[in-house]
Each structure stands twice: as structure tokens, then as C-alpha cells.
Write a protein that holds these residues in place. Structure first.
Motif, PDB file in Angstrom:
ATOM      1  N   TYR A 206      47.715 102.175  50.895  1.00 30.55           N
ATOM      2  CA  TYR A 206      47.139 100.988  50.290  1.00 30.55           C
ATOM      3  C   TYR A 206      47.915  99.749  50.712  1.00 30.55           C
ATOM      4  CZ  TYR A 206      43.668  99.765  46.748  1.00 30.55           C
ATOM      5  OH  TYR A 206      42.535  99.331  46.108  1.00 30.55           O
ATOM      6  N   THR A 207      47.236  98.624  50.745  1.00 27.74           N
ATOM      7  CA  THR A 207      47.926  97.386  51.074  1.00 27.74           C
ATOM      8  C   THR A 207      49.013  97.087  50.035  1.00 27.74           C
ATOM      9  OG1 THR A 207      47.659  95.009  51.494  1.00 27.74           O
ATOM     10  CG2 THR A 207      46.193  95.982  49.854  1.00 27.74           C
ATOM     11  N   ASN A 208      50.155  96.636  50.527  1.00 24.13           N
ATOM     12  CA  ASN A 208      51.307  96.264  49.697  1.00 24.13           C
ATOM     13  C   ASN A 208      51.978  97.453  49.012  1.00 24.13           C
ATOM     14  OD1 ASN A 208      52.941  94.042  49.058  1.00 24.13           O
ATOM     15  ND2 ASN A 208      52.092  93.868  47.004  1.00 24.13           N
ATOM     16  N   ALA A 209      51.811  98.652  49.579  1.00 22.06           N
ATOM     17  CA  ALA A 209      52.475  99.832  49.007  1.00 22.06           C
ATOM     18  C   ALA A 209      53.909  99.968  49.499  1.00 22.06           C
ATOM     19  CB  ALA A 209      51.691 101.100  49.359  1.00 22.06           C
ATOM     20  N   GLY A 210      54.242  99.245  50.580  1.00 19.16           N
ATOM     21  CA  GLY A 210      55.610  99.293  51.091  1.00 19.16           C
ATOM     22  C   GLY A 210      55.739  99.972  52.442  1.00 19.16           C
ATOM     23  N   LYS A 211      54.656 100.009  53.215  1.00 17.08           N
ATOM     24  CA  LYS A 211      54.717 100.645  54.540  1.00 17.08           C
ATOM     25  C   LYS A 211      55.674  99.896  55.469  1.00 17.08           C
ATOM     26  CE  LYS A 211      50.294 100.310  55.260  1.00 17.08           C
ATOM     27  NZ  LYS A 211      50.028  99.639  53.975  1.00 17.08           N
ATOM     28  N   SER A 212      55.557  98.570  55.526  1.00 22.22           N
ATOM     29  CA  SER A 212      56.409  97.784  56.420  1.00 22.22           C
ATOM     30  C   SER A 212      57.870  97.833  55.977  1.00 22.22           C
ATOM     31  CB  SER A 212      55.923  96.330  56.490  1.00 22.22           C
ATOM     32  OG  SER A 212      54.623  96.263  57.048  1.00 22.22           O
ATOM     33  N   THR A 261      50.492 100.815  60.019  1.00 22.03           N
ATOM     34  CA  THR A 261      49.079 100.459  60.174  1.00 22.03           C
ATOM     35  C   THR A 261      48.623  99.503  59.079  1.00 22.03           C
ATOM     36  OG1 THR A 261      48.372 102.376  58.866  1.00 22.03           O
ATOM     37  CG2 THR A 261      48.561 102.684  61.249  1.00 22.03           C
ATOM     38  N   VAL A 262      47.434  98.924  59.288  1.00 21.52           N
ATOM     39  CA  VAL A 262      46.848  98.009  58.315  1.00 21.52           C
ATOM     40  C   VAL A 262      46.611  98.739  56.995  1.00 21.52           C
ATOM     41  CG1 VAL A 262      44.481  98.498  59.083  1.00 21.52           C
ATOM     42  CG2 VAL A 262      44.962  96.352  57.910  1.00 21.52           C
ATOM     43  N   GLY A 263      46.826  98.039  55.886  1.00 21.69           N
ATOM     44  CA  GLY A 263      46.643  98.646  54.567  1.00 21.69           C
ATOM     45  C   GLY A 263      45.183  98.697  54.153  1.00 21.69           C
ATOM     46  N   PHE A 264      44.899  99.555  53.181  1.00 21.53           N
ATOM     47  CA  PHE A 264      43.535  99.715  52.681  1.00 21.53           C
ATOM     48  C   PHE A 264      43.390  99.020  51.333  1.00 21.53           C
ATOM     49  CE2 PHE A 264      43.969 103.969  55.010  1.00 21.53           C
ATOM     50  CZ  PHE A 264      43.601 103.392  56.208  1.00 21.53           C
ATOM     51  N   VAL A 265      42.148  98.910  50.899  1.00 25.66           N
ATOM     52  CA  VAL A 265      41.833  98.310  49.610  1.00 25.66           C
ATOM     53  C   VAL A 265      40.494  98.886  49.173  1.00 25.66           C
ATOM     54  CG1 VAL A 265      40.546  96.309  50.498  1.00 25.66           C
ATOM     55  CG2 VAL A 265      41.828  96.091  48.358  1.00 25.66           C
ATOM     56  N   SER A 266      40.214  98.879  47.871  1.00 22.82           N
ATOM     57  CA  SER A 266      38.933  99.411  47.420  1.00 22.82           C
ATOM     58  C   SER A 266      37.791  98.526  47.920  1.00 22.82           C
ATOM     59  CB  SER A 266      38.889  99.512  45.894  1.00 22.82           C
ATOM     60  OG  SER A 266      38.922  98.241  45.303  1.00 22.82           O
TER      61      SER A 266
END
Length: 424
Positions: A206-212, A261-266
């Protein structure tokens, strides 16, 4: 001196339609609005089983929105679904302010965040695909001319509309060709990596989950010159849209590639899902996926479900996955790091957590590696150099017959070095 312009005031709105996660979806809509620098000054909800075909909301709710907008000086309404062209026009007439749907909001955010040529191209394709069915003769000056032209003017408007559609379709076709050419280069790079048998690990979630943040933490520990390789990170939705690929070298000299990768969102717009398939090819070709989860967010189960659905929608299935529950440091009474099978509870800002994550990664990507003892004659020093450079050498000893090495190798390396293998 520059004067900062105040953020546009907006109202967010939606229809429940018996959605199980409606509350979370509306909270997320407010966060998306904030990510696009809007000032959310009000919220309107309506409990209906289904939206109205012509106006989405009921007539009474449109009046309520109009009054709320006037009371709060709001100039835009954001609706929590993708609206049809007629719904957009009818709601604007009913409430007297500009209207954006959820899809347009996400597209606007992506357009602001895109940095690389590939991401910019992908976003423009998605924007044009969204705009195509929403072209309307009333937007054309030819269709708005007064006087006695009547039918002649209407025909001119329709002709202009058809011309606009042709222009958009031609532009989309050109952008897709550009994207295909860029994909060829990416495919060549991927093929070269496969030839060299470097494992690929992809961070998804998910976007802003902390991948980067996770990627940067690992780079600081295991990359050469990490200060030149870290990726952009910020506490915001869709901080980055570009896939970043970096090489990590472990203390035992084994290497792997890590991609962010790019984050996801609902309710990720289908236009973006289609156009970003190329960007997510790194994940599709990965040996291992790490789904990074914001464990501190109470809605993390919904985020995980949406991530897995999005991966399936873009054709990414049957790849081994580690479930990485991040931000444990922000969650009350949570011990970390904890590892249970392919699950890890951790903090991307904690050294012990990153070490535990690396250990879990290596168990997966090096599962087919073998440890053997090799004896290399002294006159074949290039083989020793190769092993020390490319394999995980545990020990080196010099005996009468040559250089004796204990090394862990992948299947291809094992084949190349078989002639030097001796009894362990």
C-alpha cells in the motif's frame, strides 16, 4: 516576496452502497485530498444501496452539499467513486461548484508526483483515457455560438467533438509506442540480469506503508556508496511513482537486486492499472515479493486485501511472498523484530529488524544454493579470483595441490566449478 496561495477548500462525499469498508474509504479520500494540497472543510455521506444514474446523489443531498459549500466557502466537491460524464455535469449544476471524482483526484496526484519519462508517459496515457469519454460538445466554442445557425452550429460542434477524440486517440497511440520502446530497454536489462542469475526481490504494498524507508535502510547496510543510491521517501501518499532497482551485496559476497515499486490504494483507477503494468514488470519478474504493511494503521487488513487484489489484477501471482509488518515501533506493546515463518514484524528504522529481514530474504532467494569444497590448482588463479568475486567464500586455505576454498554457489556456478569440487 512570493505570497503563498491558500489551498483550495473542498468537500468530500460518498454513498455507502453497503460497502463493508466505507468508513475507511472515506478516510482515505480525505487523505488523498490532502495529498493533492486540498483543504478539506466538510464531509457529506448518503446511505443508499446504489447511486442514482443521473445525479449519483439524491436531490435532497445535492441541496445539502450546496448549502455546506456556501457555508464553508468550498469551491470543489470530491466524490468517492468514478462518475459518469453525465453525473459529473449534473452534480455540478446541482451544487454550483466544481466536481472531481476519486479517479480524477488520484490521476492529479500521480501527475504531480511523476518524475521519470516513463512515469510521466504512463500518467498521461491514463489521463487521456479518462478524458476521452468525458469530452462533450458543450465544452467546444463552436457548439456555444448564438444566432440562427441552429442545426449548422450543432453539427459543427459534433464535428469538433469527433476531431478532439481523434486527436486524443492519436496521442494515446503515440504515447503507447513511446512506452513500448522504453519497455524494450527495460526487458534487455532484465534479460541480462537473468543471464547473470542475480536474484530479484521486489517491495510491494500500500502507498505510504514504508517501502522506500525499508529499501533505504537495507541500502545503508548492504550497498556500495549508499548515499548515491537511496530513494526518495516521505510520509505522504504516492511519494514516488518510479520503480527503483538497486544492487545489494551481503557480507558473504552474495548479491541480489532490490526494487521499490509504486504503492497501491483502494479503487485504483483501471486506467492507471493498465498503464503502470510496465512499471510493475520488476515485481512480475521477481524471485521474491515483500509485501510491506503499515502495521500501525488499524486498517492494515483492508490494505493487505487491496494489495493482493491489485497484484492479481495486474497478473502478478504465484511468486513467493514475505509479509513484512512495518512500523511496529509506532504500535503499542509490540515486540520487534519477530519472525514467524514468512511473516516478520519489524521497524524499517531499526537495525536488528533489517538484519532479521535480510536473513528471511536470503532463506528464500538462496534456497537452491549449495556449499562445497573446491581445490583450484595454483596455475588457475583466475578461477580463485572468480570465486572470491562472485561466490560466498567461507574459507580459503593453501595446500600442496593448490588453493582450497569452501564456498556457497548457485546452480549455474556449481556447474562451472564442478571440475574443481572435492569431497567435503
Amino acid at each position: 516576496m512570493d505570497v503563498l496561495q491558500p489551498n483550495e477548500k473542498v468537500i468530500v462525499s460518498g454513498i455507502s452502497r453497503m460497502q463493508e469498508n466505507f468508513d475507511y474509504s472515506m478516510t482515505e479520500l480525505k487523505n488523498l485530498a490532502a495529498a493533492n494540497n486540498y483543504d478539506v472543510v466538510g464531509e457529506i455521506r448518503q446511505n443508499l444501496d446504489r447511486s442514482l444514474a443521473g445525479t449519483y446523489f439524491g436531490a435532497g443531498k445535492l441541496d445539502e452539499i450546496k448549502e455546506l459549500a456556501l457555508a464553508n466557502d468550498a469551491t470543489r466537491l470530491i466524490v468517492n467513486d468514478e462518475l459518469s460524464p453525465s453525473q459529473l455535469r449534473n452534480i455540478e449544476k446541482g451544487v454550483g461548484v466544481k466536481v472531481s471524482d476519486r479517479t480524477q483526484l488520484i490521476l492529479d496526484i500521480f501527475a504531480t508526483r511523476a518524475r521519470s519519462k516513463t512515469a510521466i508517459t504512463q500518467v498521461e496515457i491514463a489521463q487521456l483515457q479518462y478524458a476521452l469519454p468525458r469530452l462533450h460538445p458543450s465544452a467546444n466554442k463552436l457548439d456555444q455560438q448564438g444566432g440562427g445557425g441552429g442545426l449548422a452550429n450543432r453539427g459543427a460542434g459534433e464535428t469538433k467533438l469527433e476531431m478532439d477524440r481523434r486527436v486524443l486517440n492519436k496521442r494515446i497511440a503515440k504515447l503507447r509506442r513511446d512506452l513500448k520502446e522504453a519497455d524494450v530497454g527495460a526487458e534487455v536489462r532484465r534479460a541480462k540480469r537473468e543471464e547473470n542469475r542475480i536474484p530479484v526481490v521486489a517491495l510491494v504494498g500500500y502507498t505510504n506503508a514504508g517501502k522506500s524507508t525499508t529499501m533505504n535502510g537495507l541500502l545503508e547496510r548492504y550497498a556500495d556508496h549508499p548515499e548515491t543510491k537511496t530513494v526518495f521517501e516521505k510520509d505522504m501518499l504516492f511519494a514516488t511513482l518510479d520503480t527503483s532497482v538497486r544492487q545489494l551485496t551481503l557480507p558473504d559476497n552474495r548479491k541480489f537486486l532490490l526494487s521499490d515499486t509504486v504503492g497501491f490504494v483502494s479503487k485504483l483507477p483501471h486506467q492507471l492499472v493498465d498503464s503502470f503494468k510496465a512499471t510493475l514488470a520488476e515485481a512480475a519478474n521477481a524471485d521474491l515479493l515483500i509485501q510491506v504493511v503499515d502495521y500501525a494503521d488499524p486498517h492494515y487488513p483492508e490494505m493487505m486485501a487491496i494489495t493482493e487484489k491489485t497484484l492479481k489484477d495486474i497478473g502478478i501471482e504465484n511468486i513467493p511472498m514475505i509479509m513484512a509488518y512495518n512500523k511496529a515501533d509506532l504500535r503499542d506493546a509490540t515486540l520487534f523484530p519477530q519472525v514467524d515463518g514468512d511473516n516478520i514484524v519489524y521497524s524499517a528504522r531499526d537495525d536488528k529488524s533489517l538484519a532479521a529481514l535480510i536473513e528471511l530474504i536470503t532463506k528464500h532467494i538462496y534456497a537452491d544454493h549449495e556449499t562445497h569444497t573446491y581445490l583450484v590448482p595454483f596455475d588457475q588463479g583466475q578461477i580463485v579470483d572468480y570465486m572470491q568475486r562472485e561466490t560466498a567464500v567461507a574459507s580459503t586455505d593453501y595446500v600442496e595441490a593448490g588453493t582450497k576454498l569452501v564456498a556457497t554457489v548457485d546452480p549455474i556456478q556449481a556447474g562451472k566449478l564442478k571440475k574443481y569440487q572435492v569431497e567435503d
